[in-house]
Design a protein around this motif. Sequence first.
Motif, short mmCIF file in Angstrom:
data_model
loop_
_atom_site.label_atom_id
_atom_site.label_comp_id
_atom_site.label_asym_id
_atom_site.label_seq_id
_atom_site.Cartn_x
_atom_site.Cartn_y
_atom_site.Cartn_z
N ILE A 49 9.33 -41.25 -23.83
CA ILE A 49 8.44 -41.69 -22.76
C ILE A 49 9.33 -42.21 -21.65
N HIS A 50 9.20 -41.64 -20.48
CA HIS A 50 9.95 -42.06 -19.31
C HIS A 50 9.00 -42.83 -18.40
N ASP A 51 9.42 -44.02 -17.99
CA ASP A 51 8.55 -44.85 -17.16
C ASP A 51 9.42 -45.75 -16.27
N VAL A 52 8.78 -46.54 -15.46
CA VAL A 52 9.46 -47.46 -14.55
C VAL A 52 8.90 -48.85 -14.79
N ASP A 53 9.77 -49.86 -14.91
CA ASP A 53 9.29 -51.22 -15.14
C ASP A 53 8.82 -51.84 -13.83
N GLU A 54 8.39 -53.10 -13.91
CA GLU A 54 7.80 -53.74 -12.73
C GLU A 54 8.80 -53.97 -11.60
N ASN A 55 10.11 -53.90 -11.91
CA ASN A 55 11.14 -54.05 -10.88
C ASN A 55 11.59 -52.72 -10.30
N GLY A 56 10.98 -51.63 -10.76
CA GLY A 56 11.33 -50.31 -10.24
C GLY A 56 12.48 -49.65 -10.98
N ASN A 57 12.90 -50.23 -12.11
CA ASN A 57 14.00 -49.66 -12.88
C ASN A 57 13.47 -48.65 -13.89
N PRO A 58 14.00 -47.43 -13.89
CA PRO A 58 13.53 -46.44 -14.85
C PRO A 58 14.05 -46.76 -16.26
N TYR A 59 13.27 -46.42 -17.26
CA TYR A 59 13.70 -46.57 -18.64
C TYR A 59 13.13 -45.43 -19.47
N THR A 60 13.76 -45.20 -20.62
CA THR A 60 13.31 -44.17 -21.56
C THR A 60 13.11 -44.83 -22.91
N TRP A 61 11.96 -44.57 -23.53
CA TRP A 61 11.66 -45.09 -24.85
C TRP A 61 11.58 -43.91 -25.79
N VAL A 62 12.37 -43.92 -26.88
CA VAL A 62 12.43 -42.81 -27.83
C VAL A 62 11.84 -43.26 -29.16
N TYR A 63 10.99 -42.41 -29.74
CA TYR A 63 10.48 -42.65 -31.08
C TYR A 63 10.31 -41.31 -31.79
N TRP A 64 10.13 -41.36 -33.09
CA TRP A 64 9.99 -40.16 -33.91
C TRP A 64 8.66 -40.20 -34.63
N ILE A 65 8.15 -39.03 -34.99
CA ILE A 65 6.95 -38.89 -35.80
C ILE A 65 7.32 -38.03 -37.01
N ASP A 66 7.08 -38.54 -38.21
CA ASP A 66 7.45 -37.78 -39.40
C ASP A 66 6.39 -36.75 -39.77
N GLN A 67 6.62 -36.05 -40.89
CA GLN A 67 5.70 -34.97 -41.29
C GLN A 67 4.33 -35.48 -41.67
N ASN A 68 4.20 -36.79 -41.94
CA ASN A 68 2.90 -37.37 -42.30
C ASN A 68 2.19 -37.99 -41.10
N GLY A 69 2.80 -37.88 -39.92
CA GLY A 69 2.18 -38.43 -38.72
C GLY A 69 2.50 -39.89 -38.46
N GLN A 70 3.40 -40.46 -39.24
CA GLN A 70 3.80 -41.86 -39.05
C GLN A 70 4.93 -41.92 -38.03
N TRP A 71 4.79 -42.78 -37.02
CA TRP A 71 5.85 -42.88 -36.03
C TRP A 71 6.84 -43.94 -36.45
N TYR A 72 8.09 -43.76 -36.06
CA TYR A 72 9.14 -44.71 -36.38
C TYR A 72 10.18 -44.69 -35.27
N LEU A 73 10.93 -45.77 -35.17
CA LEU A 73 11.97 -45.88 -34.16
C LEU A 73 13.29 -45.37 -34.73
N PRO A 74 14.15 -44.81 -33.89
CA PRO A 74 15.44 -44.32 -34.39
C PRO A 74 16.33 -45.47 -34.82
N ALA A 75 17.17 -45.23 -35.80
CA ALA A 75 18.12 -46.25 -36.25
C ALA A 75 19.38 -46.14 -35.39
N ASP A 76 19.45 -46.97 -34.36
CA ASP A 76 20.62 -46.92 -33.46
C ASP A 76 21.73 -47.77 -33.98
#
Length: 76
Positions: A49-76
């Motif tokens: 998801i690419h979006d812009v915060d309230e200060n005008g700074n762009p950010y990217t949020w990454v998540y995954w969806i498994d084969q059962n439809g459960q979403w999870y965050l990447p292990a960074d």
Amino acid sequence: MKLQRASMAALMLVVGSMATMGDAHADPSGGAICVPVKMGPHYHQRCEIHDVDENGNPYTWVYWIDQNGQWYLPAD
């Protein structure tokens, strides 16, 4: 089809939770870009998801969806 419904449900939860946060806002078009990735015998989806915060700074949020439809965050 089951995975698509589950991914849309997960996306709606994500968008809904973003809308309730004070410093973030959701893209009205849905804004998520999901790509299927084969992991072993199953396919997961990597979503961004690419979006812009309230200060005008762009950010990217990454998540995954498994084969059962459960979403999870990447292990960074």
